[in-house]
Motif scaffolding. Sequence first.
Motif, PDB file in Angstrom:
ATOM      1  N   ARG A 149      36.226 -25.374 -73.575  1.00 18.44           N
ATOM      2  CA  ARG A 149      35.906 -25.384 -75.018  1.00 18.44           C
ATOM      3  C   ARG A 149      35.725 -23.940 -75.461  1.00 18.44           C
ATOM      4  N   LEU A 150      36.341 -23.571 -76.598  1.00 20.48           N
ATOM      5  CA  LEU A 150      36.382 -22.168 -76.992  1.00 20.48           C
ATOM      6  C   LEU A 150      36.162 -22.009 -78.488  1.00 20.48           C
ATOM      7  N   GLY A 151      35.228 -21.131 -78.858  1.00 16.17           N
ATOM      8  CA  GLY A 151      35.075 -20.718 -80.248  1.00 16.17           C
ATOM      9  C   GLY A 151      36.011 -19.557 -80.530  1.00 16.17           C
ATOM     10  N   VAL A 152      36.602 -19.537 -81.729  1.00 14.69           N
ATOM     11  CA  VAL A 152      37.585 -18.517 -82.097  1.00 14.69           C
ATOM     12  C   VAL A 152      37.264 -17.988 -83.484  1.00 14.69           C
ATOM     13  N   LEU A 153      37.350 -16.668 -83.634  1.00 13.20           N
ATOM     14  CA  LEU A 153      37.137 -16.043 -84.939  1.00 13.20           C
ATOM     15  C   LEU A 153      38.185 -14.961 -85.145  1.00 13.20           C
ATOM     16  N   CYS A 154      38.825 -14.973 -86.306  1.00 12.66           N
ATOM     17  CA  CYS A 154      39.799 -13.962 -86.694  1.00 12.66           C
ATOM     18  C   CYS A 154      39.259 -13.167 -87.870  1.00 12.66           C
ATOM     19  N   CYS A 155      39.399 -11.832 -87.796  1.00  5.47           N
ATOM     20  CA  CYS A 155      38.809 -10.976 -88.833  1.00  5.47           C
ATOM     21  C   CYS A 155      39.748  -9.844 -89.229  1.00  5.47           C
ATOM     22  N   HIS A 156      39.496  -9.289 -90.399  1.00 10.00           N
ATOM     23  CA  HIS A 156      40.121  -8.046 -90.863  1.00 10.00           C
ATOM     24  C   HIS A 156      39.025  -7.306 -91.618  1.00 10.00           C
ATOM     25  N   ARG A 185      28.224 -15.038 -86.890  1.00 10.78           N
ATOM     26  CA  ARG A 185      29.094 -16.200 -87.078  1.00 10.78           C
ATOM     27  C   ARG A 185      29.607 -16.722 -85.742  1.00 10.78           C
ATOM     28  N   LEU A 186      29.952 -15.811 -84.834  1.00 12.66           N
ATOM     29  CA  LEU A 186      30.444 -16.216 -83.524  1.00 12.66           C
ATOM     30  C   LEU A 186      29.357 -16.974 -82.766  1.00 12.66           C
ATOM     31  N   ALA A 187      28.128 -16.459 -82.810  1.00  7.35           N
ATOM     32  CA  ALA A 187      27.011 -17.153 -82.159  1.00  7.35           C
ATOM     33  C   ALA A 187      26.744 -18.496 -82.829  1.00  7.35           C
ATOM     34  N   GLY A 188      26.957 -18.561 -84.142  1.00 11.18           N
ATOM     35  CA  GLY A 188      26.703 -19.786 -84.887  1.00 11.18           C
ATOM     36  C   GLY A 188      27.702 -20.893 -84.640  1.00 11.18           C
ATOM     37  N   LEU A 189      28.808 -20.592 -83.959  1.00  9.57           N
ATOM     38  CA  LEU A 189      29.770 -21.641 -83.631  1.00  9.57           C
ATOM     39  C   LEU A 189      29.193 -22.625 -82.622  1.00  9.57           C
ATOM     40  N   GLY A 190      28.144 -22.222 -81.912  1.00  7.90           N
ATOM     41  CA  GLY A 190      27.460 -23.131 -80.996  1.00  7.90           C
ATOM     42  C   GLY A 190      28.257 -23.461 -79.753  1.00  7.90           C
ATOM     43  N   VAL A 191      29.106 -22.512 -79.327  1.00  5.51           N
ATOM     44  CA  VAL A 191      29.958 -22.719 -78.160  1.00  5.51           C
ATOM     45  C   VAL A 191      29.636 -21.637 -77.134  1.00  5.51           C
ATOM     46  N   GLU A 192      29.549 -22.017 -75.866  1.00  5.29           N
ATOM     47  CA  GLU A 192      29.183 -21.042 -74.842  1.00  5.29           C
ATOM     48  C   GLU A 192      30.201 -19.923 -74.711  1.00  5.29           C
ATOM     49  N   HIS A 193      31.483 -20.266 -74.810  1.00  6.67           N
ATOM     50  CA  HIS A 193      32.546 -19.283 -74.636  1.00  6.67           C
ATOM     51  C   HIS A 193      33.280 -19.097 -75.962  1.00  6.67           C
ATOM     52  N   ALA A 194      33.497 -17.837 -76.335  1.00  4.83           N
ATOM     53  CA  ALA A 194      34.119 -17.568 -77.629  1.00  4.83           C
ATOM     54  C   ALA A 194      34.871 -16.252 -77.595  1.00  4.83           C
ATOM     55  N   ILE A 195      35.818 -16.116 -78.516  1.00  4.98           N
ATOM     56  CA  ILE A 195      36.571 -14.879 -78.677  1.00  4.98           C
ATOM     57  C   ILE A 195      36.606 -14.508 -80.156  1.00  4.98           C
ATOM     58  N   ALA A 196      36.765 -13.220 -80.423  1.00  2.00           N
ATOM     59  CA  ALA A 196      36.969 -12.726 -81.773  1.00  2.00           C
ATOM     60  C   ALA A 196      38.037 -11.659 -81.708  1.00  2.00           C
ATOM     61  N   LEU A 215      30.386  -4.176 -81.741  1.00  2.00           N
ATOM     62  CA  LEU A 215      30.994  -5.375 -81.168  1.00  2.00           C
ATOM     63  C   LEU A 215      31.098  -5.263 -79.645  1.00  2.00           C
ATOM     64  N   ALA A 216      31.514  -4.094 -79.166  1.00  2.00           N
ATOM     65  CA  ALA A 216      31.692  -3.910 -77.725  1.00  2.00           C
ATOM     66  C   ALA A 216      30.370  -3.921 -76.968  1.00  2.00           C
ATOM     67  N   ASP A 217      29.270  -3.626 -77.640  1.00  2.00           N
ATOM     68  CA  ASP A 217      27.960  -3.696 -76.990  1.00  2.00           C
ATOM     69  C   ASP A 217      27.531  -5.133 -76.720  1.00  2.00           C
ATOM     70  N   SER A 218      28.019  -6.077 -77.529  1.00  2.00           N
ATOM     71  CA  SER A 218      27.625  -7.479 -77.390  1.00  2.00           C
ATOM     72  C   SER A 218      28.691  -8.344 -76.717  1.00  2.00           C
ATOM     73  N   LEU A 219      29.950  -7.905 -76.788  1.00  2.00           N
ATOM     74  CA  LEU A 219      31.072  -8.679 -76.282  1.00  2.00           C
ATOM     75  C   LEU A 219      31.917  -7.825 -75.340  1.00  2.00           C
ATOM     76  N   GLN A 220      32.778  -8.473 -74.583  1.00  2.00           N
ATOM     77  CA  GLN A 220      33.756  -7.744 -73.781  1.00  2.00           C
ATOM     78  C   GLN A 220      34.886  -7.244 -74.678  1.00  2.00           C
ATOM     79  N   ASP A 221      35.149  -5.960 -74.671  1.00  2.72           N
ATOM     80  CA  ASP A 221      36.360  -5.417 -75.270  1.00  2.72           C
ATOM     81  C   ASP A 221      37.472  -5.673 -74.254  1.00  2.72           C
ATOM     82  N   ILE A 259      40.835  -7.535 -79.274  1.00  3.84           N
ATOM     83  CA  ILE A 259      40.348  -8.877 -78.955  1.00  3.84           C
ATOM     84  C   ILE A 259      39.077  -8.716 -78.129  1.00  3.84           C
ATOM     85  N   PHE A 260      38.040  -9.456 -78.498  1.00  2.00           N
ATOM     86  CA  PHE A 260      36.760  -9.441 -77.796  1.00  2.00           C
ATOM     87  C   PHE A 260      36.478 -10.839 -77.254  1.00  2.00           C
TER      88      PHE A 260
END
Length: 249
Positions: A122-129, A147-158, A174-180, A205-206
Motif C-alpha cells: 500500500r502506497l501514498g503518492v503525492l505530486c507537486c510543482h 499532507r504526505l503524513a496525513g495520507l495515513g499510509v506507512e509507506h509513501a512517495i512524493a 524535504l530531504a531531512d524528513s524523507l529519502q532523496d 522523487i522522495f
Amino acid sequence: MALLPESRTNPDGSALIRVLSYNIRSMRDDTTALARVITACDPDVVLIQEAPRFFRWRKKLARLARAANLVILTGGATAAGPAILCNLRTTVERTQDVLLPLTPGLHRRGFATAVLRFGGARLGVLCCHLSLQKDERYAQGGMLLDRLAGLGVEHAIAGGDLNDRPTGRTFRRLADSLQDCWATAPWGSEYTSTPLDPHQRIDAIFATKGVEVLGCGVPLGQPGITQKDLRAATDHLPVLAALRIPAAQ
C-alpha cells in the motif's frame, strides 16, 4: 549503464514498482516524443507537472495517457497542474486534489494525491510543482510533508518539480524528513534542467524511510529513449525510480 529492475509483485506481498516524475510543460512541445519517452520508461505511476489546465485539458491529458498505455488517476486543472497517471496494474484506493493557499500575484499551486495498492503493498503518492518564490516554496515544502503524513499510509512517495536545488532550504527540508531517491541510490544521470544544457537538479522523487530505493535518476541511454526525443518532448528531463514497497502490515 545497468537497467532498472522490472516491476513485479514478490511472494512476500511486497511490490517492486517504477515511478516517473516529469514536467511536461502543458504539452506545448512534441507530444509524440513525450509519449515515446514515457512509454520507454515503463512506469507504473507517473507524476506529471504542468499538465494541461485550460481548454479541453482533460482530453489532452487523456490523449497522452492513452499514447503511453496509461490511464489518468487524478489531477490536472483540479490540482493547478500536478497530475498522476498509472497503469492497469495499479489498484486505486482513493484520490484527492489539493489547492494550496494563493499568494496574490503568484501562480496557483496544488498537490495531486492518491493511495494505491500493488499486490500486498500500500502506497501514498503525492505530486507537486512548488513555487518559484523562495518563501512561498519553503512553506509549501512544509505543507507537502504534512499532507504526505496525513495520507495515513506507512509507506509513501512524493515527487515533482521543486524549483529548488539540493542545496536550497526547501529541498533540504524535504530531504531531512524523507529519502532523496537520487542521493540514496544514484542511477542514470543527475541533472534534470535543461535538456539542451543539463546543469541543475530541480526535479526529484522522495520516499519515506521504509521504502527501498533500488535506483533513481534521469534515464539517459536507456532502450527506446533518445537525446532527440528528450530535447523535443519538453523543457525538463524525466526522473525514473525503481522502488520496493513492503507489504502492508
